[in-house]
Design an enzyme around this catalytic site. Structure first.
Site, mmCIF file in Angstrom:
data_model
loop_
_atom_site.group_PDB
_atom_site.id
_atom_site.type_symbol
_atom_site.label_atom_id
_atom_site.label_comp_id
_atom_site.label_asym_id
_atom_site.label_seq_id
_atom_site.Cartn_x
_atom_site.Cartn_y
_atom_site.Cartn_z
ATOM 1 N N TRP A 175 0.868 -1.165 0.000
ATOM 2 C CA TRP A 175 0.000 0.000 0.000
ATOM 3 C C TRP A 175 0.906 1.217 0.000
ATOM 4 C CZ3 TRP A 175 1.428 -2.169 4.564
ATOM 5 C CH2 TRP A 175 1.657 -1.349 5.664
ATOM 6 N N ASP A 235 5.518 -4.822 3.348
ATOM 7 C CA ASP A 235 5.577 -5.709 4.509
ATOM 8 C C ASP A 235 6.751 -6.672 4.395
ATOM 9 O OD1 ASP A 235 3.349 -4.621 5.689
ATOM 10 O OD2 ASP A 235 1.955 -6.133 4.932
#
Lengths: 395, 180
Positions: free
Chosen positions: B109, B128
């Site tokens: 994101w 991540d």
């Protein structure tokens, strides 16, 4: 003849001694009697079983790290059991009360190996595994009410998937089979629409409605009515399956109501702050207002049409902050009828769908607060019991 | 019957143009354009630079006004304006590197964060690190321009461990992509 009580032939000292010996003998006889009748070993008992889910129950998703959904009865404040679930799973309740459904993802070697996505079905009485229904994927997020929804009086389930393309998996719960995958670009948060399929909120600010029955599902979109990037609608909103309505709340506090159907209609919005007699909020920096927020910031009581909203003060883009007040909004009257200060700021709120409704609040302290929804009196304060999304039984 | 004749139409247009212009006239107009050219940039026309966003303190979010650029193990570090999760900087990794053994997700994101040192906005990819248990240190939740699930690329609750060997979430990095 009068009976004359004669004196005992024993002396006073001897009588005392005899009494003491008798008393000691008596005392000694107590353990002797217990030794002859020990506690019996506990019999082998079956695990406790539960009734069908009740409107007074709340299901507490235990959070990001700790799996499972704890069940509490808001009437007694007691924990009744736990629906097994892996982390980042989603729970749904069978409307017939016979099963709990968990949409979840596991791997053959813990977090390694082959990924397996499924709806796991648990018996509502024993909470034991009944069966698994394999599905081709689902989103890993947790904390949302509308990624796994049940429609058609319990016959159909819709499972939202992001891989990272957006789609919905349709599952026939009656037959226990995955049916089909429907691509749903740019939309998420599913609302079952009776006789049609489902609706979803979209990134262009519209409400998409998907007719699922046809071989090639038909997707129509309403005219855009909100800004998905500047003033988004919280994706934990209010939904009334029986009346086929939804209550949407935006970051600034605009409230929309939608009448769902093949062609949904969406109301003009109103400001929750104006409904409370305070200044409406905006998106400008440095403007401090009351804003709605939290992880699950809205609970909707279907019987009264009242929404309970977690509010905090601050600037814009603080939409995840816990609520320091709970506002009761009469949606139809567009009026905030009560504001309740919260000592323990809450990250989630739910309401039981009973006439004598109870509010459930997940406090930042980790405490689950259970309040009477009319008097706001705190009935129970359950420490170390708060967590993620709260779910109650909805008719 | 009159039919469509493109040749005749073209000839008509050219003859009309030739009748109304002269070689001298064309030169005069080109000259005028050359003389006036330096004035063009100040004319009231729409230019890319006109859309330069307001970076004054009054236009900044709470996060941007209070952000710092020295310590990337703190939640108020400027790149973390829309991060959510454990900071990899606190878990054995770095601002843009995974801790040992963890795998960087190729997708992410994004956030648009303002660097307090130069006042510019930068696109930050929150990638991540995956394949290990939740680090659970330095948990931060920046929410500038963070939206809901129907705009997933701006939602920071999704587990973005796509395309990695394991989808287990460990921590998040903040990779600078470029100016926004």
């Amino acid at each position: 003849m009068m009976k004359v009580q004669g004196k005992s032939p024993l002396s006073a000292r001897a009588r005392y001694t005899a009494a003491a010996v008798s008393a000691l003998a008596l005392l000694g006889s107590v353990p002797a009697a217990h030794a002859a009748d020990p506690l019996q070993p506990d019999p082998e008992l079956e695990a406790v079983t539960l009734s069908a889910p009740k409107p007074s129950w709340v299901f507490v998703e235990r959070g990001f790290v700790v799996p499972g959904n704890s069940i509490y009865d808001t009437e007694t404040g007691k924990m009744l059991g736990m629906v097994e679930a892996s982390t980042l799973s989603d729970l749904s309740i069978d409307p017939a009360g016979k099963a709990y459904y968990v949409s979840e993802s596991i791997w053959t070697k813990g977090w390694r190996g082959t990924r397996q996505d499924m709806i796991t079905v648990y018996d509502s009485a024993t909470l034991k595994l009944k069966t698994e229904i394999a599905i081709p994927g689902r989103i890993l997020i947790g904390g949302r009410k509308f990624n796994f929804v049940i429609a058609d009086e319990g016959k159909t389930a819709y499972v939202y998937n992001l891989d990272p393309a957006s789609s919905v998996n349709v599952v026939d719960l009656a037959k226990g089979k995955f049916v089909k995958k429907i691509e749903l670009p740019g939309c998420a948060s599913l609302m079952p629409v009776t006789g049609v399929g489902f609706s979803a909120l979209c990134s262009d600010g519209s409400l998409a409605t998907v007719k699922t029955a046809a071989a090639k599902p038909e997707i129509t979109r309403s005219a855009p009515f909100f800004s998905a990037t500047n003033d988004p609608i919280f994706d934990n909103f209010g939904y009334d399956g029986a009346k086929q309505t939804a209550v949407f709340l935006t970051y600034t506090g605009q409230v929309y109501t939608a009448k769902l159907g093949a062609t949904p209609t969406i109301s003009e919005p109103f400001s929750i702050q104006a409904a409370a007699g305070v200044s409406p909020a905006d998106t400008k920096p440095l403007d401090v207002h009351w804003y709605p927020g939290a992880r699950q910031g809205l609970a909707y009581h279907l019987g009264t049409g009242h929404a309970f909203v977690l509010m905090h003060t601050g600037e814009y883009w603080t939409h995840k902050e816990s609520g320091t007040e709970l506002w009761e909004l009469d949606v139809a009257a567009k009026k905030v009828v009560k504001r309740i200060p919260l000592e323990d700021p809450a990250s989630a709120v739910a309401v039981t769908q009973e006439p004598n409704a109870k509010l459930i609040l997940s406090g930042e302290s980790g405490t689950l607060h259970i309040l009477d929804a009319k008097t706001f009196e705190e009935k129970f304060k359950l420490e170390k019991s708060a967590g993620g999304v709260l779910r109650t039984l909805e008719p | 019957m009159k039919t469509f004749n493109p040749d005749a139409m073209g000839e008509k247009l050219l003859r009309r143009f030739a009748g109304g212009t002269s070689r001298r006239g064309i030169l005069a107009r080109l000259g005028l354009a050359l003389v006036a050219a330096p004035v063009f940039p100040v004319l009231p026309v729409s230019r890319a630079s006109a859309a330069k966003p307001d970076r004054s303190p009054e236009a900044k979010t709470t996060f941007a006004r209070n952000a710092q650029s020295k310590d990337d193990t703190k939640c108020d570090y400027w790149r973390y304006c829309a991060i959510d999760g454990s900071l990899c900087s606190c878990c054995g990794g770095g601002l843009n590197r995974c801790p040992p053994g963890a795998e960087h997700s190729p997708v992410s994101w994004v956030g648009t964060c303002i660097n307090p040192d130069d006042g510019r906005a930068y696109l930050i990819a929150y990638r991540d690190c995956c394949g290990k248990a939740y680090c659970n240190k330095c948990d931060c939740d920046g929410t500038d321009r963070e939206t809901q699930l129907y705009v997933p690329q701006l939602n920071n609750d999704v587990i973005w461990c796509f395309g990695t060997t394991s989808m287990e979430y460990h921590c998040s990095t903040a990779v600078l992509v470029g100016t926004a």
